[in-house]
Design a protein around this motif. Structure first.
Motif, short mmCIF file in Angstrom:
data_model
loop_
_atom_site.label_atom_id
_atom_site.label_comp_id
_atom_site.label_asym_id
_atom_site.label_seq_id
_atom_site.Cartn_x
_atom_site.Cartn_y
_atom_site.Cartn_z
N GLU A 55 0.84 -1.21 0.00
CA GLU A 55 0.00 0.00 0.00
C GLU A 55 0.87 1.25 0.00
O GLU A 55 0.63 2.19 -0.77
CB GLU A 55 -0.94 0.01 1.21
N ASP A 95 -2.07 -8.56 -5.26
CA ASP A 95 -3.46 -8.16 -5.06
C ASP A 95 -3.57 -6.67 -4.72
O ASP A 95 -4.46 -5.98 -5.21
CB ASP A 95 -4.12 -9.01 -3.97
N ARG A 98 -2.60 -4.64 -8.02
CA ARG A 98 -3.69 -4.70 -8.99
C ARG A 98 -4.87 -3.84 -8.53
O ARG A 98 -5.49 -3.14 -9.34
CB ARG A 98 -4.17 -6.15 -9.19
N ASP A 99 -5.19 -3.90 -7.25
CA ASP A 99 -6.30 -3.11 -6.73
C ASP A 99 -6.05 -1.62 -6.93
O ASP A 99 -6.96 -0.86 -7.29
CB ASP A 99 -6.53 -3.43 -5.25
N ARG A 100 -4.83 -1.17 -6.71
CA ARG A 100 -4.51 0.26 -6.85
C ARG A 100 -4.56 0.71 -8.31
O ARG A 100 -4.84 1.86 -8.59
CB ARG A 100 -3.15 0.56 -6.24
N GLY A 102 -6.78 -0.49 -10.42
CA GLY A 102 -8.17 -0.54 -10.85
C GLY A 102 -8.32 -1.28 -12.16
O GLY A 102 -7.75 -2.34 -12.34
#
Length: 137
Positions: A55, A95, A98-100, A102
């Motif tokens: 993060e 994960d 990839r989430d950051r 979007g």
């Protein structure tokens, strides 16, 4: 119109990223140093926490890109380094990365490595981005 076009390849295995990217000739390329899990004082954040460090790395990568006039959606290639031999740790980091990003899924390489440069560092991400000349971020 974006400076990059992400290419998916139906003949290859389904992947959570594009297999290739092209960049228009009138684009400015931005190459980042590896973004590290450091706070503004230079301290490593979240020792022992792969997701927590990922993060911070993505926050720092976004800040570096912004300073160069780009966004995460302008990235055309990443390399993700994880100081672990356990695939579960690599997946945990992936994960978060990839989430950051979007819906933007640039080509990427995910690597397990023996050690990274800062004390307690587990994650590092470097990127190449492309923006159209004169484009505003």
């Amino acid at each position: 119109m974006p400076a990059a076009h992400l290419i998916r390849v139906p003949a290859l295995a389904d992947a959570p990223y594009a297999y290739a990217a092209t960049v228009t000739p009138a684009a400015r390329l931005i190459h980042t140093a590896g973004a590290c899990p450091l706070d503004p004082t230079g301290a490593t954040v979240a020792p022992g926490d792969f997701a927590g460090q990922a993060e911070q790395v993505m926050t720092n990568l976004a800040a570096a890109l912004a300073a160069a006039g780009a966004r995460l959606t302008d990235v055309v290639k990443t390399t993700v380094y994880v100081a672990s031999t356990d695939r579960a740790d690599l997946v945990t980091v992936w994960d978060v990365v990839r989430d950051r990003f979007g819906d933007h899924d640039p080509p990427s390489t995910l690597l397990g490595v023996a050690v990274l440069g800062y004390p307690d560092q587990l994650v590092e991400v470097e990127a190449v981005a492309a923006v159209r000349e004169g484009a505003e971020c």
